[in-house]
Structures are given as C-alpha cells and as structure tokens.
Write an enzyme that holds these catalytic residues in place. Structure first.
Site, PDB file in Angstrom:
ATOM      1  CG  PHE A  78      -1.803   1.101   1.469  1.00 18.96           C
ATOM      2  CD1 PHE A  78      -2.545   1.650   0.435  1.00 18.96           C
ATOM      3  CD2 PHE A  78      -1.963   1.638   2.746  1.00 18.96           C
ATOM      4  CE1 PHE A  78      -3.415   2.702   0.657  1.00 18.96           C
ATOM      5  CE2 PHE A  78      -2.817   2.686   2.990  1.00 18.96           C
ATOM      6  CZ  PHE A  78      -3.548   3.221   1.943  1.00 18.96           C
ATOM      7  CB  SER A 154       2.630  -4.382   3.427  1.00 20.73           C
ATOM      8  OG  SER A 154       1.435  -3.981   4.062  1.00 20.73           O
ATOM      9  CG  LEU A 155      -1.852  -4.502   0.742  1.00 20.94           C
ATOM     10  CD1 LEU A 155      -2.452  -3.402  -0.126  1.00 20.94           C
ATOM     11  CD2 LEU A 155      -2.930  -5.470   1.198  1.00 20.94           C
ATOM     12  CG  ASP A 178       4.679  -6.436   9.593  1.00 19.98           C
ATOM     13  OD1 ASP A 178       4.562  -7.394  10.369  1.00 19.98           O
ATOM     14  OD2 ASP A 178       4.160  -5.325   9.814  1.00 19.98           O
ATOM     15  NE  ARG A 192      -4.804 -17.016   6.461  1.00 18.92           N
ATOM     16  CZ  ARG A 192      -4.156 -18.179   6.556  1.00 18.92           C
ATOM     17  NH1 ARG A 192      -2.979 -18.333   5.963  1.00 18.92           N
ATOM     18  NH2 ARG A 192      -4.669 -19.194   7.235  1.00 18.92           N
ATOM     19  CG  ASP A 194      -1.507 -21.656   3.526  1.00 11.87           C
ATOM     20  OD1 ASP A 194      -2.011 -21.630   4.658  1.00 11.87           O
ATOM     21  OD2 ASP A 194      -1.166 -22.712   2.945  1.00 11.87           O
ATOM     22  CG  ASP A 197       0.409 -19.654  -0.722  1.00  6.82           C
ATOM     23  OD1 ASP A 197      -0.417 -20.519  -1.057  1.00  6.82           O
ATOM     24  OD2 ASP A 197       0.105 -18.645  -0.051  1.00  6.82           O
ATOM     25  CG  HIS A 248       3.829  -2.168   8.214  1.00 10.57           C
ATOM     26  ND1 HIS A 248       3.508  -3.501   8.363  1.00 10.57           N
ATOM     27  CD2 HIS A 248       3.350  -1.810   6.988  1.00 10.57           C
ATOM     28  CE1 HIS A 248       2.859  -3.928   7.291  1.00 10.57           C
ATOM     29  NE2 HIS A 248       2.765  -2.920   6.445  1.00 10.57           N
TER      30      HIS A 248
END
Length: 451
Positions: A78, A154-155, A178, A192, A194, A197, A248
C-alpha cells in the site's frame, strides 16, 4: 522544477547509449492518492549487467533476464502518499551483491496509491494475475519454478501468496515482510499468504498489533522483539508519520541487514516470546544440536530441519538493537546464590574489554527468583560482541523505591556466549551484591569440567 527533471534525466543516462534513459519507479503525488489511481503494473529488471539502470520488461520483452538463473521479484504494498519505497534501491543492490541473479521490481504504484486502503487491497489478485502471465512466459523460455523467489512487503506478501497458489505451491520460495493484517486477519488460506504457497515460505512479523498479520503464515515465522514495538521506533503519536509506519517497515530493514556481511541475525525457535526471553529456547547452535535459523535471505538454510517437523512449521523469536544493523549478541549469565531466603529481582550486567569498549544488558523483563544453591540462567542481550572481556560489573535490584535494601550473595557467576560457544567461559566466585550498587570485578576462566 524543469531543472530538477533535467538533472534526474542526466543522472539516469545509460552509459552504453546516451540517448536511452533509465526507467524509474512510478512516482506519484498525494493528490493522486486522494483522487485514486487505476491499476498499471510495470516490471523493471536489474541484473549485474545493468545493476544501476533498470530495463522495463514484459511477457514478450525480457531484456537481460537470464532464464537459467534465480529470478527474485520484489512486490511492494500500500502506498498512501504515492512516493516510491525508500528501501527499494538498497534491497535491489543488496540482492545483486550476494548472488548473481535477476531482480525484478513489481511496480504497481498505480493501483497501490490511494488513501483508501480497501481500494489497494482489492487490486492484489489482479497484480498476481499479471505476474502469473509473465512467469508463464518465463517457463516457456526455459525458466524453472524452483528458481522463482518472491519477496512481498505488506500487501505484496499476499500477492506473492496468490501467485504461489496458481502454481500449486511449486514456486521456489516466498518471503513475506510483515504481511498486511487489515482485511486479511482471520481469512482462510485461499485469501492470504499460506505455508503451502511455495516450497519454502518465511515470514517476518514486526507489527502484529497494528498493520501486520498476527498469526503464523509460513514454514518459519520470525517475530523480532515479539513482533510488537520495535526498538528505536516512536512510542507515541508525537513521532508523526514514523509512528504509524516504523514498526511495519522494520521487517524490510531487518531483511536488508541479512544482506550485509557484518550482521547475521540469529533467531530461536520457541513457542512464545516469553519463553525465549527466559532462556528456555536457545539450545540450537550449541554442539550436537541443530543450527539456529538465520533471519532474512539465508533463512532457507533451515529448510532441511523444518522437513523433520510435523507439520513443517515453526515460530522463532529474537531481539534487536535500536539502530542498523540491529544485531544482538546473546550470552547466558548463570548465577548460583547462597542467601537463606528467596530473593526476587533483576540483574544488570556490563562487559568491558581492554580497549575500553563497554556493552550493557538489563535483564529486567520479569523478576528472577534466586534460591539457595539453585542455578538461575539469565539470557543477556548485548549490542556489541566483545571477544576478550577484561572486566564485568553486576547490579542487583528488586525494583523497590522505598523499603529495605537487600543483598544477593553469589556463590558463583558464569558468563557464556551463545553466538560463540567455543569461547572460554568466564567465572567469578563469592560475590556479595548490595542492591543498586555496581560491583566491578575481573573474571577468571571457569574450570573446563563445568557445564
């Protein structure tokens, strides 16, 4: 303003072709964040052939990308102000310095730039689809999924997870720095990042009480300082914008530390941060034990140990210093007392070498309980690693401001390094510590038969 743009253009000229400028990460303004931005994904390639000047690539134009080498994708998160991530260049250069690879920045700033977090979050699967299309073409050209590594911030961590799911977990590795918590906390694995993945998923959680994801998401999940407040970050809103993003972002800077030669951050597999602080989970790294996991780039060295676990997942804890490169050096302080009555309190220990370097550790996260002829092993954390300690000082405190002052009668104190267990252990016998008064002494070598 025109002069500024002209200067930037000059700085980005490619030496081999004076007419070709270096592409740069999309730079937007806060105004763009307010009005919102449509998604546009730009892939920028760096290699050791073009280490300082990116090439824009896509599924038909691959530039210097070598299909036989590891390809590391960096996916940001973000961007509420539209500015480029301040850490991006350091991360690119650090990766290229440690290994000859392809580094691809996934620039989705047009899409991530918005003041409305939900809008950026809703575009994560679309970014993953763009990456899937590109990787598909890489595979056609001879690349291997084993050599695909995605670092998501993040994202970006969840974007990496979405890509991994589309390849049924066959990507070589995913690192989540994070991973974003808001809108993802409590979501099922398909929504999300995991552990399944990729062949190996490592995660650094540095802000679990605010912007980050609290629960484990990888094969190994690292929790610096318990994953909460990071040393050196503002504790109140008076710190301004840094108050909101410092914890973060610390995950990124800790990862960057792993790319430097002078700092290898060791973590300790443990069920909880409290158990780690109490020295219950530091058996790795000593002789006849498995090695301790390293944070960051070299975390996958621990992959073989994880295969022996069922399920192959673990949490690991460690503490950091306030400043770069954040390394902490762990020692055990073993104390045997001979007080008739139980004493409860904390210990502060200082080490000094012959050159005058001093490092201090306050072991005060919870009171230690000292009983007669019972050894208490306290985990001390120092910002410096002094090779040859010349003097040691101890301070005992009960934390009481009023009331009687107590003595701690020490039958034996022993100092032993966890980072360097081969070093001689240092001892001292028959000490009386007056509360809140520093006791300075020269240690002696412990008898070799002592454990």
């Amino acid at each position: 303003m025109l002069r500024l743009y002209f200067f930037i253009s000059l700085m980005c000229l490619v030496k081999s072709d004076p007419d070709e400028t270096c592409p740069s990460f999309t730079r937007l303004s806060f105004h763009s964040a307010v009005v919102g931005t449509g998604l546009n994904v730009k892939l920028m390639l760096y290699t050791r052939k073009n280490q300082t000047c990116a090439q824009v690539i896509n599924s038909t134009v691959f530039g210097n990308l070598n299909m036989t080498k590891k390809t590391t994708f960096i996916v940001h998160g973000f961007r509420p102000t539209g500015s480029p991530p301040v850490w991006m260049e350091d991360l690119v250069q650090g990766l290229l310095n440690v290994e000859d690879m392809n580094v691809v920045i996934v620039d989705w700033n047009r899409g991530a730039t918005t003041v409305i977090y939900n809008h950026a979050s809703s575009k994560t699967r679309k970014v993953a689809n763009v990456l899937k299309e590109f990787i598909d073409q890489m595979l056609v050209k001879g690349a291997s999924l084993d050599n695909i590594y995605i670092i998501g911030v993040s994202l970006g961590a969840h974007i990496a997870g979405f890509v991994g799911k589309m390849y049924n977990g066959q990507l070589g590795r995913i690192t989540g720095l994070d991973p974003a918590g808001p809108l993802f906390n409590g979501r099922p694995p398909e929504d999300r990042l995991d552990p399944g993945d990729a062949q190996f998923v490592d995660v650094i959680h540095s802000d679990i009480d605010a912007l980050g994801y609290r629960e484990p998401l990888g094969n190994i999940d690292f929790y610096p300082n318990g994953g909460l407040d990071q040393p050196g970050c503002p504790k109140t809103i008076l710190g301004g914008l840094k108050y909101f993003k410092c914890d973060h972002q610390r995950s990124v800077y800790l990862y960057l530390s792993s790319l430097r030669e002078n700092c290898s951050i060791t973590a300790y597999p443990c069920d909880s941060y409290r158990d780690y602080r109490n020295g219950k989970c530091v058996n790795c790294g000593i002789p006849q034990k498995e090695s301790c996991p390293l944070l960051g780039y070299y975390a996958d060295n621990w992959k073989e140990y994880l295969k022996q676990r069922n399920p192959p997942m673990t949490k690991a804890f460690f503490d950091t210093a306030e400043e770069k490169p954040y390394c902490i050096y762990h020692y055990f302080v073993d104390i045997i007392t001979w007080n008739k009555n139980i004493r409860r309190g904390s210990i502060t220990i200082k080490l000094k070498d012959k050159a005058g370097n001093i490092t201090e550790s306050k072991i005060n996260h919870e009171p230690a309980i000292f009983q007669k002829y019972h050894q208490v092993s306290l985990l001390a954390r120092f910002n410096q690693d002094l090779d040859k300690v010349s003097t040691i000082s101890l301070v005992f405190s009960t934390g009481s401001v009023i009331g009687p002052k107590y003595k701690l009668r020490v039958l034996r104190m022993k100092l032993r390094s966890l980072a360097h267990p081969e070093r001689p252990q240092l001892c001292r016998y028959d000490l009386v510590l007056m509360e809140n008064i520093e006791n300075v002494f020269q240690p002696i070598l412990c008898p070799k038969l002592q454990m």
